[in-house]
Design a protein around this motif. Structure first.
Motif, mmCIF file in Angstrom:
data_model
loop_
_atom_site.group_PDB
_atom_site.id
_atom_site.type_symbol
_atom_site.label_atom_id
_atom_site.label_comp_id
_atom_site.label_asym_id
_atom_site.label_seq_id
_atom_site.Cartn_x
_atom_site.Cartn_y
_atom_site.Cartn_z
ATOM 1 N N CYS A 99 0.855 -1.186 0.000
ATOM 2 C CA CYS A 99 0.000 0.000 0.000
ATOM 3 C C CYS A 99 0.896 1.243 0.000
ATOM 4 O O CYS A 99 1.730 1.406 0.888
ATOM 5 C CB CYS A 99 -0.927 0.021 1.216
ATOM 6 S SG CYS A 99 -1.914 1.542 1.296
ATOM 7 N N CYS A 102 -0.281 3.660 3.466
ATOM 8 C CA CYS A 102 0.037 3.293 4.853
ATOM 9 C C CYS A 102 1.228 2.334 4.944
ATOM 10 O O CYS A 102 1.635 1.962 6.035
ATOM 11 C CB CYS A 102 -1.177 2.698 5.545
ATOM 12 S SG CYS A 102 -1.637 1.064 4.924
ATOM 13 N N CYS A 139 -4.573 0.040 -0.176
ATOM 14 C CA CYS A 139 -5.282 -1.034 0.533
ATOM 15 C C CYS A 139 -6.737 -0.641 0.806
ATOM 16 O O CYS A 139 -7.112 0.526 0.693
ATOM 17 C CB CYS A 139 -4.555 -1.391 1.822
ATOM 18 S SG CYS A 139 -4.770 -0.175 3.141
ATOM 19 N N CYS A 142 -7.237 2.146 3.380
ATOM 20 C CA CYS A 142 -6.898 3.487 2.892
ATOM 21 C C CYS A 142 -7.899 3.979 1.852
ATOM 22 O O CYS A 142 -8.167 5.168 1.766
ATOM 23 C CB CYS A 142 -5.477 3.513 2.340
ATOM 24 S SG CYS A 142 -4.220 3.367 3.627
HETATM 25 ZN ZN ZN Z 1 -3.083 1.421 3.247
#
Ligand code: ZN
Ligand code: MN
Length: 147
Positions: A99, A102, A139, A142
């Motif tokens: 990701c 994050c 992801c 997120c």
């Molecule tokens: Zn993420």
């Protein structure tokens, strides 16, 4: 994912076989590496055990990871920004999904990727020694955060 208890035992045994002392600190580091949840960085591992071992430094964690890597028992994932992440649960090359927001990293479990090395070798007539395959994205968590 391989059972982390099994990986723990394998890494500890390998350290023992190579004549390295099994200290409580070392065991704590190996325990986290054997699970490698979310592919921790050296700092992540340090943060998780510094409370139990207040005298231990970040450099000690780093040295232990270098040692375990030299035994072939942890996979290092380097990134251009210098933030290395580790997988001691699956120490052999395998694909990752990263990701970009994050920095979460997961192992996709896809049968279609299993025979990849063999197919690449056949197609290119290379003897394949290693591979690195990363998918970058955002992801689920997120994506939900996005406004
Ligand atoms: Zn993420
Ligand atoms: Mn992995």
């Amino acid at each position: 994912m391989i059972e982390s208890k099994k990986r723990f035992e394998i890494i500890i045994q390998k350290l023992r076989d190579e004549g390295h002392k099994i200290t409580p600190q070392r065991m704590a580091i190996v325990k986290i590496l054997s699970k490698s949840e979310n592919h921790p960085s050296v700092e992540d591992i340090y943060d998780q055990i510094k409370e139990d071992f207040p005298t231990m430094s970040l450099a000690t964690v780093y040295r232990n990871i270098v040692l375990i890597k030299s035994l072939g028992e942890v996979l290092e994932l380097g990134f251009p920004d210098g933030s290395n992440r580790y997988d001691g649960n699956k120490p052999y090359p395998h694909p990752h999904v990263v990701c970009i927001q994050c920095k979460k990293i997961v192992d996709p479990d896809l049968g279609s990727l299993d025979n990849m090395t063999e197919e690449v070798a056949k197609e290119t007539e290379f003897k394949i020694l290693n591979h690195r395959l990363d998918f970058f994205g955002i992801c689920k968590r997120c994506q939900a955060k996005k406004t």
